[in-house]
Design a protein around this motif. Structure first.
Motif, PDB file in Angstrom:
ATOM      1  N   VAL A   1      48.329  79.048  80.003  1.00  0.00           N
ATOM      2  CA  VAL A   1      48.129  80.280  80.568  1.00  0.00           C
ATOM      3  C   VAL A   1      48.406  80.343  82.024  1.00  0.00           C
ATOM      4  O   VAL A   1      49.200  81.061  82.612  1.00  0.00           O
ATOM      5  CB  VAL A   1      46.862  80.990  80.082  1.00  0.00           C
ATOM      6  CG1 VAL A   1      46.576  82.373  80.709  1.00  0.00           C
ATOM      7  CG2 VAL A   1      46.478  80.980  78.762  1.00  0.00           C
ATOM      8  N   GLN A   2      47.958  79.167  82.694  1.00  0.00           N
ATOM      9  CA  GLN A   2      48.393  79.171  84.234  1.00  0.00           C
ATOM     10  C   GLN A   2      49.586  78.810  84.646  1.00  0.00           C
ATOM     11  O   GLN A   2      50.510  79.524  85.287  1.00  0.00           O
ATOM     12  CB  GLN A   2      47.488  78.168  84.610  1.00  0.00           C
ATOM     13  CG  GLN A   2      46.009  78.712  84.825  1.00  0.00           C
ATOM     14  CD  GLN A   2      45.058  77.542  85.532  1.00  0.00           C
ATOM     15  OE1 GLN A   2      45.580  76.367  85.608  1.00  0.00           O
ATOM     16  NE2 GLN A   2      44.007  78.137  85.916  1.00  0.00           N
ATOM     17  N   LEU A   3      50.264  78.216  83.535  1.00  0.00           N
ATOM     18  CA  LEU A   3      51.710  77.912  83.413  1.00  0.00           C
ATOM     19  C   LEU A   3      52.703  79.025  83.498  1.00  0.00           C
ATOM     20  O   LEU A   3      53.554  79.486  84.028  1.00  0.00           O
ATOM     21  CB  LEU A   3      52.219  76.717  82.610  1.00  0.00           C
ATOM     22  CG  LEU A   3      53.769  76.308  82.535  1.00  0.00           C
ATOM     23  CD1 LEU A   3      54.004  75.847  83.821  1.00  0.00           C
ATOM     24  CD2 LEU A   3      53.837  75.156  81.459  1.00  0.00           C
TER      25      LEU A   3
ATOM     26  N   PRO B   1      39.918  85.372  83.947  1.00  0.00           N
ATOM     27  CA  PRO B   1      39.329  84.291  83.473  1.00  0.00           C
ATOM     28  C   PRO B   1      40.136  83.037  83.508  1.00  0.00           C
ATOM     29  O   PRO B   1      39.549  81.947  83.606  1.00  0.00           O
ATOM     30  CB  PRO B   1      38.822  84.551  82.104  1.00  0.00           C
ATOM     31  CG  PRO B   1      38.699  86.221  81.999  1.00  0.00           C
ATOM     32  CD  PRO B   1      40.034  86.524  82.920  1.00  0.00           C
ATOM     33  N   TRP B   2      41.392  83.078  83.008  1.00  0.00           N
ATOM     34  CA  TRP B   2      42.411  81.953  83.143  1.00  0.00           C
ATOM     35  C   TRP B   2      42.724  81.525  84.465  1.00  0.00           C
ATOM     36  O   TRP B   2      43.196  80.395  84.631  1.00  0.00           O
ATOM     37  CB  TRP B   2      43.626  82.175  82.136  1.00  0.00           C
ATOM     38  CG  TRP B   2      43.149  82.461  80.787  1.00  0.00           C
ATOM     39  CD1 TRP B   2      42.934  81.633  79.876  1.00  0.00           C
ATOM     40  CD2 TRP B   2      42.969  83.762  80.265  1.00  0.00           C
ATOM     41  NE1 TRP B   2      42.771  82.062  78.539  1.00  0.00           N
ATOM     42  CE2 TRP B   2      42.624  83.330  78.835  1.00  0.00           C
ATOM     43  CE3 TRP B   2      42.910  85.034  80.661  1.00  0.00           C
ATOM     44  CZ2 TRP B   2      42.254  84.385  77.999  1.00  0.00           C
ATOM     45  CZ3 TRP B   2      42.607  86.037  79.543  1.00  0.00           C
ATOM     46  CH2 TRP B   2      42.153  85.887  78.483  1.00  0.00           C
ATOM     47  N   LEU B   3      42.628  82.294  85.402  1.00  0.00           N
ATOM     48  CA  LEU B   3      42.955  82.089  86.893  1.00  0.00           C
ATOM     49  C   LEU B   3      42.089  81.197  87.485  1.00  0.00           C
ATOM     50  O   LEU B   3      42.118  80.329  88.615  1.00  0.00           O
ATOM     51  CB  LEU B   3      43.243  83.328  87.657  1.00  0.00           C
ATOM     52  CG  LEU B   3      44.572  83.923  87.129  1.00  0.00           C
ATOM     53  CD1 LEU B   3      44.470  85.496  88.003  1.00  0.00           C
ATOM     54  CD2 LEU B   3      45.449  83.168  87.564  1.00  0.00           C
ATOM     55  N   GLY B   4      40.663  80.891  86.856  1.00  0.00           N
ATOM     56  CA  GLY B   4      39.755  80.161  87.368  1.00  0.00           C
ATOM     57  C   GLY B   4      39.118  80.575  88.551  1.00  0.00           C
ATOM     58  O   GLY B   4      38.354  80.281  89.250  1.00  0.00           O
TER      59      GLY B   4
ATOM     60  N   LEU C   1      56.065  83.589  85.734  1.00  0.00           N
ATOM     61  CA  LEU C   1      56.452  85.164  85.498  1.00  0.00           C
ATOM     62  C   LEU C   1      57.702  85.438  86.356  1.00  0.00           C
ATOM     63  O   LEU C   1      57.815  85.095  87.608  1.00  0.00           O
ATOM     64  CB  LEU C   1      55.137  85.907  85.818  1.00  0.00           C
ATOM     65  CG  LEU C   1      54.096  85.923  84.884  1.00  0.00           C
ATOM     66  CD1 LEU C   1      52.999  86.697  85.459  1.00  0.00           C
ATOM     67  CD2 LEU C   1      54.498  86.479  83.534  1.00  0.00           C
ATOM     68  N   ARG C   2      58.661  86.159  85.591  1.00  0.00           N
ATOM     69  CA  ARG C   2      59.586  86.844  86.340  1.00  0.00           C
ATOM     70  C   ARG C   2      59.438  88.114  87.030  1.00  0.00           C
ATOM     71  O   ARG C   2      60.152  88.427  88.020  1.00  0.00           O
ATOM     72  CB  ARG C   2      60.722  87.017  85.555  1.00  0.00           C
ATOM     73  CG  ARG C   2      61.221  85.637  84.960  1.00  0.00           C
ATOM     74  CD  ARG C   2      62.422  85.761  83.561  1.00  0.00           C
ATOM     75  NE  ARG C   2      62.720  84.439  83.239  1.00  0.00           N
ATOM     76  CZ  ARG C   2      62.237  84.138  81.923  1.00  0.00           C
ATOM     77  NH1 ARG C   2      61.480  84.997  81.412  1.00  0.00           N
ATOM     78  NH2 ARG C   2      62.401  82.991  81.463  1.00  0.00           N
TER      79      ARG C   2
END
Length: 191
Positions: free
Chosen positions: A168-170, A188-191, A175-176
């Motif tokens: 998810v972080q990848l 939540p996935w960004l930590g 992202l364009r």
């Protein structure tokens, strides 16, 4: 969390998945089902030793997804990947029958070994090919547990997909249109 139904030389993996579209930063989630090969491993240790089990080459994938912006259970982003090149999936394939009734569609795919959507059957070990159709109901019942309508919050979605936080972080990093990302939902996935 993943559920794995292992046969002799192949397995079905079933899990919840969270995806961010790289073009427009829209978010999708739902049940991901894969057919994977289990390559034979050399025997290790004594006759009673636990043996290595490895899931490797993906053969097929179905993503029974909703877009978060759409009503739950619409399956507006439901698609499948009929083949892989190495570990990379083919382009998304869309099927009106999949969107209309994803659970019946999935059961038909498992029963037909992937041929119900007009594709070639999965290249399975003959014994596994004979056994897998009888597991269609179990695959569908398990996949329903991970359907998009069962996940009602970012925290719940993250709990089910925390093992793939790096993926998810990848997605976020590539992202364009990063300015379009709903950072609160992705937090939540960004930590």
């Amino acid at each position: 969390m993943q559920h794995i139904l292992a046969l002799s030389r192949s397995a079905v993996t079933i899990r919840h998945w969270f995806e961010i579209d790289l073009d427009d930063a829209s978010m999708e989630h739902g049940a991901r089902i894969e057919i994977r090969e289990m390559p034979a491993q050399p025997h290790r240790g004594s006759e009673s030793a636990s043996q290595l089990t490895t899931l490797d080459r993906p053969l097929w994938r179905a993503d029974l997804f909703d877009r978060l912006a759409d009503p739950p259970g619409s399956f507006s982003a439901a698609h499948y990947h009929p083949r892989f090149t190495g570990s990379e999936p083919s382009a998304r394939h869309w099927d009106a029958a999949l969107t209309a009734d994803p659970w019946t569609w999935l059961g038909d795919q498992i029963t037909s070994l992937g041929a119900a959507a007009g594709e070639a059957s999965w290249p399975l070990d003959p014994g596994d090919a004979a056994e897998l159709p009888s597991l269609a109901d179990a695959v569908v019942a398990t996949a329903r547990q991970f359907g998009p309508d069962r996940c009602r919050s970012a925290a719940e979605c993250h709990q089910l997909t925390r093992d793939v936080q790096d993926a998810v972080q990848l997605m976020i990093a590539t992202l364009r249109a990063p300015e379009r990302l709903d950072r609160a939902r992705a937090a939540p996935w960004l930590g």
